[in-house]
Scaffold this motif. Structure first.
Motif, PDB file in Angstrom:
ATOM      1  N   PRO A   1     -54.618  72.949  27.646  1.00  0.00           N
ATOM      2  CA  PRO A   1     -53.422  73.243  28.906  1.00  0.00           C
ATOM      3  C   PRO A   1     -52.464  73.880  27.526  1.00  0.00           C
ATOM      4  O   PRO A   1     -52.747  72.768  26.869  1.00  0.00           O
ATOM      5  CB  PRO A   1     -53.440  71.966  29.394  1.00  0.00           C
ATOM      6  N   TYR A   2     -51.772  74.728  28.865  1.00  0.00           N
ATOM      7  CA  TYR A   2     -50.716  75.188  27.858  1.00  0.00           C
ATOM      8  C   TYR A   2     -49.308  74.984  28.448  1.00  0.00           C
ATOM      9  O   TYR A   2     -49.004  76.363  29.068  1.00  0.00           O
ATOM     10  CB  TYR A   2     -50.501  76.749  27.061  1.00  0.00           C
ATOM     11  N   PRO A   3     -48.664  74.024  29.637  1.00  0.00           N
ATOM     12  CA  PRO A   3     -47.547  73.920  30.000  1.00  0.00           C
ATOM     13  C   PRO A   3     -46.296  74.420  30.078  1.00  0.00           C
ATOM     14  O   PRO A   3     -46.163  74.315  30.116  1.00  0.00           O
ATOM     15  CB  PRO A   3     -47.831  72.454  30.477  1.00  0.00           C
ATOM     16  N   PHE A   4     -46.596  74.539  28.003  1.00  0.00           N
ATOM     17  CA  PHE A   4     -45.065  74.895  28.070  1.00  0.00           C
ATOM     18  C   PHE A   4     -44.531  76.411  28.097  1.00  0.00           C
ATOM     19  O   PHE A   4     -44.093  77.129  27.861  1.00  0.00           O
ATOM     20  CB  PHE A   4     -44.913  74.492  26.423  1.00  0.00           C
TER      21      PHE A   4
END
Lengths: 474, 300
Positions: free
Chosen positions: B214-217
């Motif tokens: 995942p790429y929450p940033f």
């Protein structure tokens, strides 16, 4: 420069000490650090959400950080250090301008650091094996020229006219890198070419770097260390010459993958060259077997072990490269982990192992005989050897399994991706062992250097504080 | 070998040969490629990506997407099919022509239920005389060309990737590994921007079993005040932290995920990835397959 050419190895080793300490010490640090990034990258296949909030540690940055540090941080300085030592030793001449070479080596390490920061900050170029941003590329190029220049000067000052095979390989490697690196920097970063020509240049560069430069630098060491340790002459100069020519002629064409959307003659030519790379690899294998035949020297994890294992890995990697070049096979192995496994086997299994062997052979000459613990050297071998195999072979086998599913469109893609996880997780084990082995290497090399300088410092202190004999008498 | 000149000469010859082959030759062959017209539509191809998508290409490079995703579709060959669209007024003459081609086709039911695939031929050269013969009998037929191969069957594209597709990309990122699916045509498969945002934030929530991190940033999480509408393009979340579903969840959303500039440009880039123009060097006439529901979905 002394008036009488030095024939004893002592002044030569003295002249090599500082630059080689700088090159090897930095290489050992980068290698250990690269394993750290390798571990972070491979752990993403166990827990994809790990470090998810940190862009710098995302897979797409940790992985190029790993390969950048491995190739530019470890492989090139280690190869350069061994090459310089070979030029000095085989030419029976002191290394020219060791201080400037040491400055070049420091500059090189600075370039590697700039490249690492750039990659972690998202400034990577996006080309595999050439991720370093422009500033780092320029620094590395200047540093390489600085080091190479004095290598050539050392070579021209040699007192031994006839050339030994290792010298051919070193000279070719010194010529090779500036050419390919400047081409890649100019045509990919400074004046980028258009469209898919970029991919062609990048693949040409990486093929030349991994398949030719590393092999040239590694074989220079193999052909020197093997006869030294076995006490038998190299079998034979003709085989070495044949390997030298065929490696350069075929290896330089191997970069373009079969699936490239380039004009069809390019991947086809590359595929043929990959098959022909079997010729130099098998020649090297034959030469190593003939040189080591009947030798009673115990192996047991010493430099000889490293070198022999390295040669075996070169043959294995080249066989894999040749197999994967056949259209029926490349159809399956393209886009899978197979190529990465093969590259890992070549870089770690062949090059790094050969360099470990050479460095463990050279460093005692520089620091004195008892400063590298043979026991820790053996322990290092028993970590990196199985580590390499555990890292590379699951990727190769897992790549084949992945490819067989990938070409079968009835297998959903998620199932294909999941099927590779087991192989990737086994390779994590190999990466862990390698990381531990690389830490031991760092400990051994830095320990030897520190203990050498401690003893030099102690001797100087004792000398400075000792009472003058004359005054004692008085 | 005693002379150092020979060593340098050997290295020079070997390296300059491959430099000429893999650096200079492609530059001469492809370096001056220009925009072309598609066939038969005569549209310009490729066209430069819009500004936001061009920025997204930089995000794609910067995040190293290329280590897991290729942008290069392969194909094994083409399938040329002759499709009878109109039997004409003289059915007997059409059947006579068909009988000459293949005795099994000379039956009355061949002419019913049109359009109908008559046969597969090797290429357009083989198809031309058949079309002429049918035309002279008053029937109408056309050739349908479609690409073959596992990538095509997976729905990753309708034809192979060609050099023209990458003309305006810098750096070009064809990729060498498929840890994730090929993205050459992800904008065709999944043009829904909201789907792309959600997928970047939590891949497994949309594609069960996905191995993508995942790429929450790429998102900023914000608390919504009661009654405050979500921001444009934002993903509303429930109090439990899962995607707010209008059809199931009642009441207002609790929080929202606002895509950062990187996320918006990256998604604009992803939906701009459409390498399916029909070109002279890679023709196809097959009708577009309906887009599969998800990027990772199996090929039907």
């Amino acid at each position: 420069m002394t008036a009488i050419p030095p024939t004893s190895p002592l002044p030569i080793d003295n002249s090599c000490r500082l630059p080689l300490f700088t090159l090897f010490g930095g290489a050992a640090v980068w290698l250990a650090l690269s394993s750290g990034f390798g571990l972070i990258a491979t752990l993403k296949f166990h827990a994809p959400a790990m470090f998810a909030n940190c862009a710098s540690l995302s897979y797409g940055r940790a992985f190029p950080a790993w390969s950048h540090l491995l190739v530019y941080g470890f492989c090139l300085p280690a190869g350069l250090g061994v090459g310089l030592w070979l030029l000095a030793r085989l030419g029976r001449v002191e290394l020219a301008q060791p201080w400037l070479i040491a400055v070049g080596a420091k500059l090189w390490h600075l370039g590697v650091l700039v490249g690492l920061i750039g990659i972690l900050a998202g400034q990577s170029t996006g080309f595999e094996w050439f991720e370093l941003p422009r500033a780092a590329a320029v620094i590395l190029f200047l540093a390489f020229l600085l080091i190479t220049m004095w290598g050539f000067v050392t070579y021209t000052r040699r007192t031994q006219a006839s050339l030994y095979p290792s010298q051919w390989f070193v000279l070719a490697a010194l010529l090779w890198f500036p050419w390919i690196f400047s081409t890649a920097t100019l045509l990919l970063q400074i004046f980028p070419v258009r469209g898919l020509v970029q991919a062609s240049v990048a693949w040409w560069f990486s093929g030349n770097l991994i398949n030719v430069w590393l092999t040239l630098a590694g074989l220079a060491s193999t052909f020197y260390v093997l006869p030294k340790l076995t006490g038998r002459p190299l079998q034979s100069h003709y085989l070495a010459l044949f390997a030298f020519w065929t490696l350069m002629l075929f290896g330089t064409w191997t970069g373009i993958p079969a699936h490239a959307a380039l004009p069809a003659w390019m991947p086809t030519l590359s595929g043929a060259a990959r098959v022909l790379m079997l010729i130099p690899a098998l020649t090297v294998g034959a030469s190593v077997i003939l040189t080591c035949r009947g030798v009673k020297t115990p192996c047991a994890g010493g430099p000889l072990c490293y070198t022999k294992f390295g040669a075996a890995c070169l043959v294995l990697a080249s066989v894999l490269l040749a197999i994967s070049a056949c259209p029926q096979v490349s159809r399956i192995t393209d886009y899978t982990w197979f190529d990465h496994g093969q590259n890992t086997l070549r870089i770690y299994g062949f090059f790094a192992m050969t360099m470990f062997g050479a460095i463990y052979h050279i460093v005692p000459h520089l620091v004195g005989p008892d400063r590298v613990c043979p026991r820790w050297m053996r322990i290092n071998f028993w970590f990196v050897m199985p580590g390499t195999l555990l890292l590379a072979l699951p990727l190769v086998l897992g790549g084949v399994a992945q490819g067989l599913k990938l070409v079968d469109a009835s297998v959903p893609f998620v199932a294909v991706a999941k099927s590779t996880l087991m192989a990737l997780r086994i390779s994590t084990l190999g990466e862990t062992m390698l990381a531990l082995g690389n830490l031991i290497f760092l400990f051994n090399i830095v320990g030897a250097i520190v203990s050498y300088y401690c003893s030099v410092g102690k001797a100087a202190y004792t000398e400075a504080t000792a009472l003058e004999p004359a005054r004692v008498k008085a | 070998m005693k002379s150092s000149a020979l060593v340098f000469l050997a290295a020079f010859i070997a390296l300059s040969a491959s430099w000429g082959g893999f650096v200079l030759a492609p530059q001469l062959q492809l370096g001056r490629a220009a925009q072309v017209k598609t066939v038969p539509a005569q549209d310009n191809y490729p066209v430069a990506r819009p500004g936001l998508a061009a920025q997204g290409a930089e995000v794609y490079r910067s995040l190293g997407c290329v280590y897991c995703h290729s942008q290069s579709v392969g194909q094994d060959g083409v399938n040329c099919e002759i499709v009878l669209t109109d039997a004409g007024t003289n059915g007997a003459a059409t059947l006579a022509v068909l009988g000459k081609l293949n005795a099994a086709l000379a039956r009355a039911d061949t002419l019913t239920g049109l359009p109908k695939v008559l046969m597969s031929v090797a290429d357009m050269n083989a198809a031309d005389p058949i079309l002429k013969a049918l035309g002279s009998a008053g029937a109408k037929a056309q050739v349908v060309v479609s690409a073959l191969g596992p990538d095509i069957a997976r729905g990753w594209g309708r034809r192979r990737s060609v050099a023209q597709d990458y003309l305006y990309d810098s750096p070009v990122q064809p990729g060498t590994r498929r840890v994730g699916p090929d993205l050459a045509n992800v904008g065709v498969r999944q043009p829904d921007v909201n789907w792309q945002f959600r997928h970047l934030y939590a891949p497994t929530s949309l594609v069960p079993g996905s191995t993508m991190p995942p790429y929450p940033f790429l998102f900023a999480e914000r608390k919504l005040k009661p009654g405050q509408p979500p921001s444009p393009n934002a993903i509303p979340l429930t109090a439990a932290g899962v995607f707010f579903d209008v059809s199931k969840d009642t009441g207002p959303a609790d929080r929202e995920l606002v895509p950062t500039d990187e996320a918006r440009s990256l998604v604009a880039y992803l939906v701009s990835l459409r390498a399916e123009a029909t070109l002279f060097e890679s023709p196809f006439t097959a009708p577009a397959a309906p887009p599969p529901p998800a990027t990772n979905a199996p090929a039907k």
